[in-house]
Structures are given as C-alpha cells and as structure tokens.
Design an enzyme around this catalytic site. Structure first.
Site, PDB file in Angstrom:
ATOM      1  CB  ALA A 124      73.833   7.393 102.302  1.00 52.44           C
ATOM      2  CG  ASN A 149      73.021  10.066  91.927  1.00 56.84           C
ATOM      3  OD1 ASN A 149      73.235   9.581  90.808  1.00 56.84           O
ATOM      4  ND2 ASN A 149      71.928  10.731  92.215  1.00 56.84           N
ATOM      5  CB  THR A 150      78.583   8.929  96.138  1.00 52.49           C
ATOM      6  OG1 THR A 150      77.417   8.781  96.941  1.00 52.49           O
ATOM      7  CG2 THR A 150      79.661   9.649  96.922  1.00 52.49           C
ATOM      8  N   GLY A 181      80.716  16.214  92.265  1.00 53.98           N
ATOM      9  CA  GLY A 181      81.885  17.025  91.918  1.00 53.98           C
ATOM     10  C   GLY A 181      83.019  16.898  92.923  1.00 53.98           C
ATOM     11  N   GLY A 182      82.733  16.507  94.154  1.00 53.30           N
ATOM     12  CA  GLY A 182      83.813  16.251  95.095  1.00 53.30           C
ATOM     13  C   GLY A 182      83.760  16.966  96.422  1.00 53.30           C
ATOM     14  NE  ARG A 192      72.840  24.232  91.233  1.00 50.80           N
ATOM     15  CZ  ARG A 192      73.148  23.179  91.981  1.00 50.80           C
ATOM     16  NH1 ARG A 192      72.253  22.249  92.208  1.00 50.80           N
ATOM     17  NH2 ARG A 192      74.328  23.040  92.499  1.00 50.80           N
ATOM     18  CG  HIS A 244      69.437  16.472  95.200  1.00 57.28           C
ATOM     19  ND1 HIS A 244      70.529  15.784  95.668  1.00 57.28           N
ATOM     20  CD2 HIS A 244      68.572  16.551  96.245  1.00 57.28           C
ATOM     21  CE1 HIS A 244      70.348  15.472  96.946  1.00 57.28           C
ATOM     22  NE2 HIS A 244      69.166  15.924  97.314  1.00 57.28           N
ATOM     23  CD  GLU A 278      69.164  12.495  95.454  1.00 60.54           C
ATOM     24  OE1 GLU A 278      70.347  12.128  95.305  1.00 60.54           O
ATOM     25  OE2 GLU A 278      68.461  12.922  94.525  1.00 60.54           O
TER      26      GLU A 278
END
Lengths: 207, 805
Positions: free
Chosen positions: B310, B337-338, B342-343, B632, B739, B768
């Site tokens: 961000a 965190n980026t 996972g992508g 989850r 998260h 976030e």
C-alpha cells in the site's frame, strides 16, 4: 495433611509455579497443597518496630497453621531470587512461623542444573536461627529443562522425574510425622527460639 | 581511582553503611568512593522489566563508569539481604555493568560472624554468568559485633581493625589496576582472506563468505537464493551491515528472527576463528547502534508511513503526480506483509476470464447466489444484487460453458464473504461505498501494476486460498515479492526517498491538521519530516497479541502465545498514530486466523502441505473434531474449542501429494521435532501423548468412511487417501493470526475520519491499517486488491487535496 506451597518467584511465567501446580494435582489424594504467591508482597526493609505488613502476616498465619511447607525456588545468579528471600526475611524478622516447621525444597530451571545452587543456599538460609525450619535432609528434587517439562495439561512429562517426585513426596510425608514426634515429645525451647535476637546474643543475653 | 560503594541493605540503620562511610572518609586521599543506597531500588521482577527506569539506569551508569565496586553486606539468615539480591538481579538481567568489574566485599554484623556466610554467598552470586564480576580473592574483611566497633564520629575504634582494613583496601587498589587490564580490548589480527562458512536459514544452512583484512571485517556475503524472497532479507542484510559498520559482533538480534540472527553472528565468529582471531573480543566491543547520530530534518510534499504494497503504491502515485515523497519504514527492508502474500490478487476481468472454461460446481455456486432471498441482503446492496441476479440468470440461460465473472459478482461475494456476527451479537458487513470502490477499480490496479513493471501470468486464472471465485491475477516471479520488487524500483528510479529502520513515533499536529511525522532513526536519532500530508500504510496488528486481545470480540479465546503468519513488524503502529489524531476505528474486534499454521512459528508452509482430502484432523485426545473441509473460521473456532493444538494425521502415501516437500525435508523436520513419524499408529500416538487405543479407533473409523464415501460424524464429503501405509505422520498445527480486518475509519477518498465523521486534514490511510472494507472476514486475494486500489487513491488524493487547499 495440609501443606503450603510457596512459589519462589514473582514472575508471571514460572515453571516453579507449574511444578507446584502439578504437585497439588498429582498428590491431591495424599495431601492438600495450597499454593501461595509472593508477587507484589512488600520488599523487606527491616523496620524498627518489627511488625509485619498485613500481607506478610497473612502468609505467616498460613505457614503457622500448615503441617508443612513446600518451597519451589528458581535460581537467579547462583542463589534464590530476591522476592523469595525478602519473604523469608520478613518472616524471620517478625512472626517466625518457620521454627520447627517441616520444609521440602524443590526447584526448576530452564537449564540442566535444576536450581541446584539456589537450593543449597535455601537450605543454609532456612537453617538460620531466626528461621530454624526443619528442612528434610538427604532428599532433593531438581527439575532441569523445565520449559519442556510440562504439557498443555500441566502434567510433568518426564516419567522418571514423576517417580522421583513421588518418592520424594512420600518421604516428606514421613518426615512430617517424624518431625512432629520430635517436636511434640520434647519441646526444644521453641518459644525461646521465637524470641531469639542477634542484638541479645551480641549483648550476651539470650543463651 | 573512583569506586562505587554499595550499602547492601535498605534498612534505615546499618553498620554496613557506617563502615562504607568510614572507608570513604578514611581513604579520601587515596580514592574517591561514592556511596549508593538501595532504598529506592524496586524489587526485581522479570515479568516487569524496569531496566530503563531512572534508578536502575543510574546504578548501571555509575557502576559501568567506576574503576571498581565495594559492596558492604550484612548477613540476613545466613545469606545476603534480599535488597542486595534485587539490585544484582537487575544488574544481570538486561544490563551487565558488573561484567569484568573489580569488586571488593566487606561486611559488618552484630554477631561475631561478621557476615562471613553472607560474604561467601555473595562471592558465588558475583560469579554467576549474568553478573560475571571479578571479585578480589582473599583479604576477607569481616567486622563482627559492629555495634561496639564505631565511636561517636563514626570511626572504627580498634587500631588493629583499621590497619587490616587499610591493607585490604591497598590490595584492592592494586587488584583493580591489574583486573582492569583484562578489560582493555585486545588487539585483533586476522589472516587476511575470504572464509567460507554457513549461516542458519529457514530452509537449511546458507553459504556465507566472510572477507577479512588484517584488522577489519570487510565484507559478509550470504547466499540467500534458497530462502523465501523478501522475508529473509531483514536478517541477512541488516545483521551483516551492523557487523561491518561497527566492526563488532555485539549486535541486536532481529525480533522474531533470533535463531537466524544468531546464525549469522555465529557464522562470522567461525570465520574470525578460522582467520586466527578471537571472536570473544568482537563480542565485547560496543554495539554499532550505540553510536548516536545527529538529529535529521527533512521537508517533502507527502510522507508515507510503511513500505509494504500500500505504502509503495501511494508513493508511486505521488511521484506520478509530480510531487516529492518520503517513505518511512520501520524494518530494514521494504515489503511488510505483502512479501508474505501468496501472490494472486482479485479483480473481475470478464473479457479475460471468459476465455477460460467453467469448471464443475461453478454453475451451482452461481445458482445458489441467484436463489438467495432479497430479504437476506442488506438494503444498500439490493440494487446491485438484483442486477447480479439478472446477469447470472442470462448466463445460466445461455448455458455458458465459460468462466463467468462481473464487478457485481465480485462486489456481492466480497460483501457476503465479509458478513459476520461477533460473540456479542454485533453484525458487521462491508461498507458499501468502500466495497464498490474496491470491486470497480481493482482491475485498473492490475493494469497500473503492469505499467509499473509487474507482469501477470495470463495463462492461468486462479482461486486464491480463502477466496470464493476464480479471479486471481497471479504475478510472474516470486509471489508477493514480485510486487514489492517492481514498486521499489519504480519509486527509487523516480526519486522517492525510502528510509528503512525509521519507525514513525508521532504525527506533527497543529490546529487539527497533520503536518508531517517524527520518527526515530536506526541509531536513535530523531528524524523530523515536514510534509503537507501523511499517508498511513503501516498494516494491521496481527503481530501485536496484546492489541488483538484487547479488541477481540469474535473469537472465544486468543492464546497469549498465539503465533502469526504476519511480519513481526505488523504491530498496529499506524492505528495508534491515527488515534493520536482523534481517528475513529471500525470493526476492530474482527481478526482472521489461519487455522492450519505451524504452532511454533505461525508459518503456513511447514509440515505436510496437502489437500484436506488426504489428512485427518485429530485433537490432543486423538479424536476427530471437525470436517477437515470446514471454512477457515470453522476450523479455527473448532481448534480453539479443542485447546488450539491439533494434528494432521497421514500415512506414507502423502508424500506423493505434498507439493512442498521431499524425503530430505521430511527427515529434517522429523529430526527437528516439528513433524512426528512412527512405524505404527500406536507408536505415533505415544509420541503425541495420545491414548493409542483412541487414535487407532479414530483412524479405523475414518478409513471406513473413505470406503463408504461418507462421513456420518462431521459430514466430510471429499475423500482421497486412507491412513494405512507405514510410516505414519502427524503434523502439529495451531491457528495463527493472519489478517486484522478492523482499523482506522476512512472514506472512499482514503481520508481518515474522526469520531464525528469529519475528515482529519492531511491524514490518509490505505491497506490493512484501515477498516470497514473487509468487515468480518477478508476473502483470499482481496488484500492485494485492497492495498493497490486504495494505495493508489491515497497517493493521488494526498497530492490533490494539497492543491485544493
């Protein structure tokens, strides 16, 4: 039998606390163990009036009425932690409930040594004339690697250590009986001991 | 010579104090003795570290600066007083001023013993590794019957005693000189050359080359090609930098990465040894970071707090607008965190998606949405929902064989996926205007990223873990790092200033408007950055357990030792900064857990990574407790209800389906104790401290369900492998924080709002750190869409608003 278990540290996380909690649970059929915390008790400062603060007096009363005391000590800098020592100083300086009280020493440490040096010091300390506890001789329980020693249920996971602790505790139960006979049948100047003071000794007055 | 004398008691009346005062006076022509009292020293408490308090710092400084220390101890109960223990404990916990310090012990007591036993204890205490004082041997000074020893002037009456004290003190002066020679840093000489050693990585040992000249560490080069990109950088760049910069091995380990940090330090130490040097000398040198630098001051147009996706995006947009930007990042490398993502990022791109075939089940899923009752949809979403119903209807009527998608489907799925109710009965769902922005503009973000230099794999459309639809745009290259790599290059090429190891500590606020930030530099210097606007892009609070627990209203319990898949940097700093400016918060009680995480590290990619069809989840009693295909949230709450820790049980066949592992890695994990393996189920149960009968029974039942193709207990309906072939495996798992949905309240322009819903002038938030969008549950692939979309808006608006002023 009713025992007091003293957690020898004020730390929030303590494997010595866990050890006492395990003993409390594991020996619940043989004895009642009430666990006493020393966190937040006032630091000993040797006041002239020799009066214990309320919280110390409360602990003193518990020790006084117990059949025996179990102390679980960590080791800080080769000796017992300051907070534990402070409590013993208060009790030795004011009400002296430890005189003739059967005591079992246990201890846990993160490393391999299991608080061995702290336990050695604690024995010497409890032998002092103002404390004069009846510390169980020839038995020691040292729990090394204590961080890995308890599972999520608080159970001691080393089977050999559980056996050792069980034997040690049985001996302590016997020791309490024997000590009781020793004291009851011969009152070894208990009252006089309670009034012992170094000031008097140094003036040649007590003995 | 300068000595510190410590009165070993806090008692009002003390003969030991008198003894020290006598020594101070009597030896005043030989040495300066400053007497320190224990009266105000707090009782040592390892769970309440007060090393930074004035009194403890005073002791630390005075002892460090002194040539030697004289301790006068009374004897309490055959030992030293607790007050003296307490200060020694403080001085051996996080501070170690006694290390190598010459110490003389004296003592006075009422009885003839003269504190003899306390002195012996004190010697042993001072010998402990944390204290490590150099105590003068011999020359014991014991003052018995102290109450008779002093005259009215406080002088020792007995001439013989004074003579002996003088001889002890003279000896201590000589001892101090000699003992302090040991503290003089030794010269360090190396055999010059490059030495090959290893450092400890997350996935095994890493080759490391250490280049030494005759008296310097010139270069440390670690080959991190086998590490997860981006994550490892912190340790493997910062520690070597600090070692070389300070020519020292006394460097702070990186929090959350102490094992790898020590791995680097130990590796360099081995190289030093190979070159004939003594690494202990380097370990005793001062820390590089102790060299305080001058305060710094900058002026720019926009300052961005946090260099994750961000923040870098916002910075890039500021540059696109022709303005200057400074990015302040707490950690030594950008990525936040980026880099751990996972992508794939979500964006509805029907033109592209329609080229792919639909897969079984997708039409059914669409039909389920179409058949939902309008009453179940919150009013603000109803218009969109009705339009979506029609879109789906048309698609299903046309018997479409292609993959369907639309902005509306994306919007409604984001809304439905985020709808949750917490333990107090509070319902939350995504704020319509924010969800609309995200779902309308995510595709523009993909296109913009392509311009910045991120290439996407157009040959595959994926459904990220925890997503609801195949609309993931997957970057070519190493997952989340691909974005950071491109963005970092872009902003640096275009003139941004990226300041790492620069945590922002406060906002500069004047008359309710934000005018910049005050940060702390790597060497403790104050860094003031003046700017017209501030963009908070510092992430959530997944790595701040205290904060999680404080706000949590969703989970029945959050363990004190809960792990996280987040970077350890993600501690809610931006939320605290926002609060300091009066910001409102939204949805703070909602956090997302990754149920199947490594119990010790929170990492997702350890153990056996296989589809749920191929393992059985059992609790600590060896019983199944949930449908392995649960959501989850279902898995997490079930785990919490079962004491958090659980196991994935599988057999040898699992290796064939595990996509993250090899026999070698399995063996290493078994050896490290992070994976359990046994030739029998009974043996495996014993290793897990589970009753063997219970586990065997559980597995027997499960195998029968696989045969029958149905699970009467928990309703699992997709099966593959049974558990039959030895050896058997158990992977320990625990939920970890993944998260945090809550955060600063923002409007669609990313302005941070106060409690009255008004814009806080000059303050923006994206990613976030902001709340309201994902509401109760963030869909997989939506966090990347969020940061790049709202990051762009924040960057643009932070400039535009300035122009509007």
């Amino acid at each position: 039998m009713k025992f007091i278990g003293i957690v020898g540290t004020n730390a929030t996380k303590s494997t010595n606390r866990k050890l006492l909690q395990f003993m409390q649970k594991h020996f619940s059929k043989k004895a009642e163990i009430e666990i006493c915390e020393i966190k937040g008790l006032p630091a000993f400062n040797q006041p002239e009036n020799r009066i214990a603060p309320e919280e110390i007096q409360a602990l003193s009363d518990k020790v006084e009425s117990a059949d025996g005391v179990i102390i679980a000590t960590p080791e800080y800098d080769h000796t017992v932690p300051a907070p534990l020592k402070s409590v013993l100083e208060w009790l030795s300086y004011t009400s002296r409930p430890f005189i003739d009280k059967p005591v079992m020493i246990v201890g846990a440490s993160y490393g391999a040594l299991g608080s061995s040096r702290a336990q050695g010091h604690l024995r010497q300390i409890l032998d002092a004339p103002e404390l004069k506890a009846r510390v169980m001789p020839s038995e020691e329980f040292l729990l090394g690697h204590s961080l890995q020693a308890f599972d999520d249920n608080g159970d001691l996971v080393y089977a050999d250590k559980v056996t050792e602790l069980e034997e040690c505790f049985d001996q302590f139960l016997l020791f309490v009986d024997i000590t009781d006979q020793l004291i009851k049948n011969h009152s070894f100047q208990t009252e006089k001991n309670k009034n012992f003071s170094w000031e008097k000794v140094s003036e040649g007055g007590n003995n | 010579m300068k000595f510190i004398g410590i009165v070993g008691t806090n008692a009002a009346k003390s003969y030991n104090r008198m003894l020290l005062q006598f020594m101070k006076k009597h030896f005043s022509d030989k040495a300066e003795i400053e007497i320190l009292e224990l009266t105000d020293v707090p009782m040592f408490d390892e769970s309440d570290d007060q090393s930074d308090s004035d009194i403890i710092q005073m002791f630390n400084t005075k002892i460090s600066d002194a040539d030697g220390v004289i301790i006068a101890t009374p004897e309490h109960n055959h030992s030293v007083p607790s007050a003296l223990n307490s200060i020694l404990e403080w001085m051996s916990f996080n501070l170690h001023p006694f290390d190598g310090k010459p110490v003389m012990i004296v003592g006075a007591s009422l009885h003839p013993q003269g504190s003899s036993r306390a002195q012996l204890h004190l010697r042993q205490i001072l010998d402990a590794p944390g204290v490590n004082a150099t105590v003068m041997p011999g020359s014991e000074f014991l003052l018995g019957q102290a109450q008779k020893a002093f005259d009215d002037n406080g002088d020792l009456k007995s001439e013989g005693t004074v003579d002996f004290l003088e001889s002890c003190f003279t000896k201590f002066q000589r001892f101090t000189e000699i003992a302090n020679l040991l503290n003089v840093p030794e010269d360090l000489n190396f055999k010059p050359g490059t030495f090959e050693v290893t450092a400890k990585g997350h996935n095994g040992d890493l080759p490391m080359s250490v280049t030494l000249s005759k008296d310097r560490i010139e270069d440390i080069d670690i080959d991190t090609s086998t590490e997860t990109k981006g994550i490892a950088d912190v340790v493997f760049t910062r520690i070597p930098q600090e070692i070389v910069k300070g020519q020292t091995l006394n460097v702070d380990v990186i929090s959350g990465a102490s094992i790898t940090s020590h791995g680097v330090i130990d590796g360099v130490a081995r190289a030093v040894k190979m070159a004939g040097g003594n690494p202990e000398i380097l370990k005793k040198r001062p820390k590089a970071s102790n060299i305080v630098q001058k305060d710094e001051e900058y002026t720019t147009d926009v300052v961005v707090v946090g260099a994750g996706g961000a923040g870098l995006t916002a910075a890039a947009k500021v540059l696109d607008e022709g303005k200057n930007v400074i990015v302040a990042e707490k950690f030594p490398s950008p990525g936040g965190n980026t880099v751990r993502a996972g992508g794939p990022m979500n964006a509805a791109d029907p033109e592209w998606q329609n080229k792919f075939d639909a897969i079984p089940g997708e039409a059914h899923r669409l039909k389920e949405i179409k058949d939902m009752k309008l009453d179940d949809i919150d009013p603000e979403y109803r218009d969109d929902f009705k339009k979506l119903q029609k879109q789906i209807g048309d698609y299903l009527d046309s018997d479409g064989k292609y993959l369907f998608d639309s902005k509306l489907l994306f919007r409604i799925q984001t809304y439905l996926g985020g709808k949750r109710t917490d333990l107090q009965g509070n319902e939350i769902h995504g704020q319509y205007d924010l969800v609309k922005i995200l779902t309308d503009h995510a595709l523009e973000s993909v296109k913009w990223l392509e311009k910045v230099g991120v290439s996407f794999d157009k040959n595959e459309v994926t459904m990220p873990v925890g997503a609801l639809w195949r609309r993931g745009h997957k970057p070519m290259g190493p997952e989340g790092f691909a974005y950071i790599q491109a963005l970092q290059k872009y902003i640096e090429d275009n003139g941004a200033k990226l300041m790492t190891e620069t945590p922002v500590k406060e906002l500069i606020i004047e008359d309710g408007k934000i005018y910049g930030v005050i940060a702390r530099g790597a060497n403790g210097q104050k860094i003031t950055i003046h700017a017209e606007s501030v963009v908070l892009a510092s992430g959530g609070y997944g790595a701040n357990t205290k904060m999680l627990k404080k706000y949590n209203t969703y989970w029945t319990e959050i363990d004190d030792d809960i792990q996280t898949s987040n970077s350890p940097a993600i501690t809610g700093d931006g939320i605290k900064l926002g609060l300091s400016a009066g910001a409102d918060l939204v949805g703070m009680g909602f956090s997302q857990m990754m149920p199947v995480s490594d119990p010790d590290t929170g990492e997702l990619f350890t153990g056996l990574q296989v589809p749920p069809a191929n393992f059985i989840m059992v609790n600590q009693q060896g019983k199944r407790f949930v449908n392995e295909y649960g959501s989850r949230d279902q898995l997490t709450q079930a785990a919490i209800d079962n004491g958090s820790l659980f196991y994935l049980i599988a057999d040898d066949e699992i290796k064939k389906t595990a996509y993250n592992t090899s026999q070698e890695k399995l063996d290493a994990q078994v050896k490290a104790g992070t994976l359990f393996r046994d030739d029998t189920l009974e043996g495996l149960a014993k290793q897990l401290k589970i009753d063997p009968e219970v586990l065997v029974d559980t597995i027997k039942k499960y195998n029968s369900y696989v045969d029958a193709g149905s699970d009467p207990e928990f309703g699992k309906d997709v099966f593959d492998l049974k558990v039959v072939k030895a050896p058997f495996y158990a992977t320990p798992r625990k939920p970890a924080v993944h998260h945090t949905m809550g955060g600063l309240k923002i409007d669609t322009g990313t302005h941070v709002l106060n409690k009255d819903g008004e814009i806080i002038d000059g303050l923006y938030a994206a990613g976030e750190v902001a709340g309201g969008l994902h509401a109760g549950n963030r869909l997989g692939g939506n966090s990347l869409a969020d940061i790049f979309t709202f990051g762009r808006i924040a960057g643009e608006n932070s400039v535009e608003d300035k122009v509007l002023d």
